[in-house]
Scaffold this motif. Structure first.
Motif, PDB file in Angstrom:
ATOM      1  N   ASN A 258       0.853  -1.194   0.000  1.00  0.00           N
ATOM      2  CA  ASN A 258       0.000   0.000   0.000  1.00  0.00           C
ATOM      3  C   ASN A 258       0.881   1.233   0.000  1.00  0.00           C
ATOM      4  O   ASN A 258       1.824   1.329   0.795  1.00  0.00           O
ATOM      5  CB  ASN A 258      -0.903  -0.009   1.235  1.00  0.00           C
ATOM      6  CG  ASN A 258      -1.879  -1.181   1.236  1.00  0.00           C
ATOM      7  OD1 ASN A 258      -1.643  -2.203   1.876  1.00  0.00           O
ATOM      8  ND2 ASN A 258      -2.954  -1.039   0.503  1.00  0.00           N
TER       9      ASN A 258
ATOM     10  N   GLY B 200      -2.386   4.472   0.226  1.00  0.00           N
ATOM     11  CA  GLY B 200      -3.038   3.181   0.437  1.00  0.00           C
ATOM     12  C   GLY B 200      -3.282   2.432  -0.855  1.00  0.00           C
ATOM     13  O   GLY B 200      -3.567   1.237  -0.832  1.00  0.00           O
TER      14      GLY B 200
ATOM     15  N   ALA C   9      -2.780   0.172  -3.982  1.00  0.00           N
ATOM     16  CA  ALA C   9      -1.908  -1.001  -4.108  1.00  0.00           C
ATOM     17  C   ALA C   9      -0.869  -0.775  -5.201  1.00  0.00           C
ATOM     18  O   ALA C   9      -1.201  -0.531  -6.360  1.00  0.00           O
ATOM     19  CB  ALA C   9      -2.735  -2.241  -4.426  1.00  0.00           C
TER      20      ALA C   9
ATOM     21  N   ASN D 141      -5.853  -3.676  -4.581  1.00  0.00           N
ATOM     22  CA  ASN D 141      -6.402  -3.602  -3.232  1.00  0.00           C
ATOM     23  C   ASN D 141      -7.457  -4.683  -3.065  1.00  0.00           C
ATOM     24  O   ASN D 141      -8.336  -4.839  -3.911  1.00  0.00           O
ATOM     25  CB  ASN D 141      -7.016  -2.217  -2.991  1.00  0.00           C
ATOM     26  CG  ASN D 141      -5.982  -1.106  -3.060  1.00  0.00           C
ATOM     27  OD1 ASN D 141      -5.826  -0.443  -4.085  1.00  0.00           O
ATOM     28  ND2 ASN D 141      -5.264  -0.913  -1.981  1.00  0.00           N
TER      29      ASN D 141
ATOM     30  N   GLU E 186      -6.190  -4.041   1.591  1.00  0.00           N
ATOM     31  CA  GLU E 186      -4.784  -4.471   1.695  1.00  0.00           C
ATOM     32  C   GLU E 186      -4.233  -4.749   0.297  1.00  0.00           C
ATOM     33  O   GLU E 186      -4.915  -5.286  -0.574  1.00  0.00           O
ATOM     34  CB  GLU E 186      -4.695  -5.733   2.555  1.00  0.00           C
ATOM     35  CG  GLU E 186      -3.360  -6.409   2.497  1.00  0.00           C
ATOM     36  CD  GLU E 186      -2.728  -6.581   3.870  1.00  0.00           C
ATOM     37  OE1 GLU E 186      -3.346  -6.149   4.858  1.00  0.00           O
ATOM     38  OE2 GLU E 186      -1.631  -7.123   3.932  1.00  0.00           O
ATOM     39  N   ALA E 187      -2.968  -4.380   0.102  1.00  0.00           N
ATOM     40  CA  ALA E 187      -2.343  -4.556  -1.214  1.00  0.00           C
ATOM     41  C   ALA E 187      -2.024  -6.027  -1.453  1.00  0.00           C
ATOM     42  O   ALA E 187      -1.278  -6.640  -0.691  1.00  0.00           O
ATOM     43  CB  ALA E 187      -1.079  -3.717  -1.319  1.00  0.00           C
TER      44      ALA E 187
END
Lengths: 256, 256
Positions: free
Chosen positions: A198, A212, A214, B198, B213-214
């Motif tokens: 992120n 944040g 990705a 994400n 979350e990546a």
DNA sequence: TTCGATTTGTTCGTATGTATT
DNA sequence: TAATACATACGAACAAATCGA
């Protein structure tokens, strides 16, 4: 300079096959900088005489080095030390493509250049002893004018003693090309550890994405002929309009 | 069955060198399923007689197929069709490693199995005509008991007509192994497009990470000998404790 | 433009070594 | 031990590409 003969004959209990021995000797000459990048090697016949082996044996040794892209053969001309130029680098080591799968050489913008004691990750990957220093270069790469890649590069001070900001700012070649021409360091192998990450505030700002979001995070170690790590690079890629493309297995043959 | 002679001699204006022609013929026999996986090819001497070329020419053809990992040579035993077993797959096509760089074969858990008309991306990657159907398999892969990878697999109904849930649930081999043994489809080449993504609600739930979350998102197309795409796979990887490891360039040689 | 020298590419054949059965 | 199969090494001949005289 390969003037004196260097026969492999004298029954000296060779552990390896002859052609492997020849390959090693050629590799050593390469490492020692005996032939410049792009320079021609002696002809196969001459090498064969020099090592006192047959042409076929030399051919097999050279063939493996060609497969490893260390040498290049040109029918009718000779065998040459592979050029690690922009196109080669793009083909061999750069895997970022646009949505159509096309590669484009990125424009580089220097963000920072420092000399410092590296963090644990960098020190460990570069196998540095405690307290050893590195140059840390931060670089923003643009493709089609837009920032896509952010690099944080660490190189050992011991390997590149007098590295300078200006080297980076005004280079007309790739970074690996710089290593090669200024320090005789040839990168032959890369290890890339790819993860998702992120975007933190700094990276998000540079790559112009939301915090944040990705990103691709690539930790990369570059090695020389003899397996010495010479560069650790932490790379963040905005993959909204680009991707890391990896092709595995048989190349396109299409003999159907 | 390679019983009748198949000479390449009759001066029939071959565009390619002899050894390329031999390579093509061997590849065609492979595609036609003439030799089973793991089965021995005729010896080099016999192949040479069969094609009416020298042993050296056969050796060069076979050598390239060995380099492409289609065949395997064993001194004193023979030349064999490469086994696409678990270990091979792990080595060749599976790149997810733990923090120490170790590979572990994941345990597979079937999440869903459906037959449907695919979305545009899948149809395009598989070069399907409008309205053609695919089987869509969703698969959760665990490493060390914890969910790390989520796969959404699409395969053309036309290539695997009578594919069944039970095939997937009870297979004792890799998915590519299933393609091979049940349909004679050998995967020889992969294209992987890697991006960051994400986690959405569904994927986050399956992989037990926070939404947003990546993750690594890998779009992958698998091709056969002749370049036909046979599988499109969308893969999400939780890279908190794992990474996609890619090694480029010379393999470890260390002749210093 | 032509020619000849040089260099790699392909193909053949043979001999010997090493691993397997 | 003997037979078989691949691995290595040598040498020779011709083809094809390149380059300079």
């Amino acid at each position: 300079m390969l003037t004196t003969s260097d026969s492999l004959l004298p029954g000296a209990m060779l552990a390896d096959p002859l052609y492997v021995e020849v390959k090693k000797r050629i590799t050593r000459s390469l490492m020692a900088g005996e032939w410049r990048e792009g320079a021609p090697l002696p002809s196969e016949a001459r090498l064969a005489r020099h090592y006192a082996v047959s042409v076929g044996t030399v051919r097999k040794a050279i063939g493996e080095l060609v497969a490893e892209k260390v040498l290049v053969r040109q029918p009718g001309r000779g065998t040459f030390v592979a050029n690690r130029n922009r196109d080669y680098m793009l083909d061999a080591f750069f895997h970022i493509v646009d949505a159509q799968g096309q590669k484009e050489f990125p424009a580089s913008e220097l963000v920072s250049f420092r000399r410092l004691v590296p963090d644990a990750a960098t020190a460990s990957r570069l196998r540095l002893s405690r307290g050893a220093q590195v140059f840390q270069i931060e670089n923003l790469l643009r493709i089609g004018g837009r920032p896509v890649i952010f690099d944080r590069i660490g190189v050992p001070h011991s390997v590149f003693p007098d590295l300078d900001v200006e080297d980076f700012r005004h280079r007309d070649q790739t970074i690996f090309g710089l290593y090669q021409t200024r320090y005789g360091v040839t990168v032959t192998r890369l290890e890339e550890w790819i993860r998702g990450a992120n975007a933190d505030a700094k990276t998000a700002g540079l790559l112009r994405v939301r915090r944040g979001e990705a990103l691709l995070r690539i930790e990369r170690v570059a090695y020389t002929y003899d397996g010495t790590p010479v560069e650790y690079r932490e790379r963040y890629v905005n993959t909204r309009e680009h991707a890391y493309l990896n092709v595995l297995g048989m190349k396109k043959t299409s003999h159907s």
